[in-house]
Scaffold this motif. Structure first.
Motif, short mmCIF file in Angstrom:
data_model
loop_
_atom_site.label_atom_id
_atom_site.label_comp_id
_atom_site.label_asym_id
_atom_site.label_seq_id
_atom_site.Cartn_x
_atom_site.Cartn_y
_atom_site.Cartn_z
N PRO A 18 -9.02 -0.32 -5.84
CA PRO A 18 -9.26 -0.91 -7.22
C PRO A 18 -8.53 -2.35 -7.40
CG PRO A 18 -8.01 1.14 -7.27
CD PRO A 18 -8.22 1.03 -5.80
N ALA A 19 -7.38 -2.50 -6.65
CA ALA A 19 -6.63 -3.76 -6.89
C ALA A 19 -7.48 -4.94 -6.21
CB ALA A 19 -5.45 -3.81 -6.29
N LEU A 20 -8.53 -4.67 -5.65
CA LEU A 20 -9.45 -5.91 -5.00
C LEU A 20 -9.98 -6.64 -5.98
CD1 LEU A 20 -10.74 -4.17 -2.10
CD2 LEU A 20 -8.99 -5.70 -2.17
N THR A 21 -10.16 -5.92 -7.45
CA THR A 21 -10.95 -6.69 -8.37
C THR A 21 -9.82 -7.91 -8.88
OG1 THR A 21 -10.18 -5.04 -10.17
CG2 THR A 21 -12.34 -4.98 -8.97
N ALA A 22 -8.72 -7.83 -8.85
CA ALA A 22 -7.89 -8.89 -9.35
C ALA A 22 -7.46 -9.59 -8.12
CB ALA A 22 -6.42 -8.05 -9.91
N GLU A 23 -7.80 -11.01 -8.40
CA GLU A 23 -7.17 -12.01 -7.84
C GLU A 23 -5.80 -12.46 -8.02
OE1 GLU A 23 -8.97 -13.79 -5.04
OE2 GLU A 23 -10.13 -12.14 -5.17
N ILE A 24 -5.22 -12.84 -6.88
CA ILE A 24 -3.67 -13.47 -7.10
C ILE A 24 -3.78 -15.24 -7.11
CG2 ILE A 24 -3.27 -13.58 -4.72
CD1 ILE A 24 -0.44 -12.52 -5.63
N ASP A 25 -3.08 -15.76 -7.96
CA ASP A 25 -2.87 -17.12 -8.33
C ASP A 25 -2.45 -17.76 -6.90
OD1 ASP A 25 -2.44 -19.92 -9.20
OD2 ASP A 25 -1.74 -19.09 -11.17
N PRO A 26 -3.30 -18.81 -6.40
CA PRO A 26 -3.01 -19.40 -5.35
C PRO A 26 -1.57 -20.02 -5.41
CG PRO A 26 -5.10 -20.02 -5.99
CD PRO A 26 -4.78 -19.08 -7.11
N GLU A 46 -8.44 -8.31 1.49
CA GLU A 46 -9.05 -6.97 1.65
C GLU A 46 -8.48 -5.83 1.53
OE1 GLU A 46 -11.02 -4.74 5.77
OE2 GLU A 46 -11.96 -6.66 5.29
N LYS A 47 -6.97 -5.68 1.67
CA LYS A 47 -6.11 -4.59 1.60
C LYS A 47 -5.38 -4.84 0.35
CE LYS A 47 -5.87 -3.18 6.26
NZ LYS A 47 -4.86 -3.02 7.67
N ALA A 48 -5.39 -6.12 -0.36
CA ALA A 48 -4.68 -6.36 -1.69
C ALA A 48 -3.01 -6.25 -1.31
CB ALA A 48 -5.15 -5.21 -2.79
N GLU A 49 -2.85 -6.94 -0.19
CA GLU A 49 -1.39 -6.94 0.12
C GLU A 49 -0.98 -8.41 0.58
OE1 GLU A 49 -0.96 -2.84 2.47
OE2 GLU A 49 -1.59 -4.44 3.59
N LEU A 50 0.37 -8.52 0.44
CA LEU A 50 1.04 -9.92 1.09
C LEU A 50 1.80 -9.34 1.98
CD1 LEU A 50 2.51 -11.49 -2.23
CD2 LEU A 50 0.50 -12.07 -0.90
N VAL A 51 1.60 -10.01 3.42
CA VAL A 51 2.24 -9.57 4.57
C VAL A 51 2.96 -10.72 5.05
CG1 VAL A 51 1.34 -8.96 7.12
CG2 VAL A 51 -0.28 -8.51 5.26
N SER A 52 4.15 -9.87 5.28
CA SER A 52 5.05 -10.56 6.39
C SER A 52 5.42 -10.32 7.66
CB SER A 52 6.82 -10.06 5.64
OG SER A 52 7.74 -10.70 6.37
N GLN A 53 4.85 -11.19 8.45
CA GLN A 53 4.67 -10.88 10.07
C GLN A 53 6.27 -10.87 10.62
OE1 GLN A 53 2.13 -9.90 11.57
NE2 GLN A 53 0.66 -10.47 10.05
N ALA A 58 4.09 -4.93 4.69
CA ALA A 58 3.04 -5.51 3.61
C ALA A 58 3.24 -5.11 2.51
CB ALA A 58 1.64 -4.80 4.28
N TYR A 59 3.46 -5.95 1.49
CA TYR A 59 3.88 -5.86 0.18
C TYR A 59 2.51 -5.52 -0.76
CZ TYR A 59 8.27 -7.26 1.59
OH TYR A 59 9.44 -7.47 2.26
#
Length: 78
Positions: A18-26, A46-53, A58-59
């Motif tokens: 459900p979080a996919l509908t919300a975009e994050i500000d670039p 796709e997963k609505a996450e911020l990823v730290s390699q 994945a946040y």
């Protein structure tokens, strides 16, 4: 005569992310860093996450808000 107020049942599956509908500000993505490594984050739309390699975390992004707590992050597989 009274009517049932509940919505009709649907055979359609619930939206898996459900979080996919919300975009994050670039602009927000430009300034956010991993709280563990202080390194850059990759946005996985796709997963609505911020990823730290670097931290292998994945946040999640919930309702358009990044949850930058290591205890809320998903550990990435090797």
């Amino acid at each position: 005569m009274t009517q049932d107020a509940s919505p009709p049942e649907s055979d359609a599956p619930a939206e898996p992310f459900p979080a996919l509908t919300a975009e994050i500000d670039p602009r927000l993505l430009e300034i956010l860093v991993c709280p563990v490594t202080h390194g850059r984050l990759d946005y996985d739309r796709e997963k609505a996450e911020l990823v730290s390699q670097g931290a292998r975390l994945a946040y999640p992004i919930r309702d358009g808000v990044p949850i930058m707590l290591p205890e809320e992050a998903r550990t990435l597989e090797a």
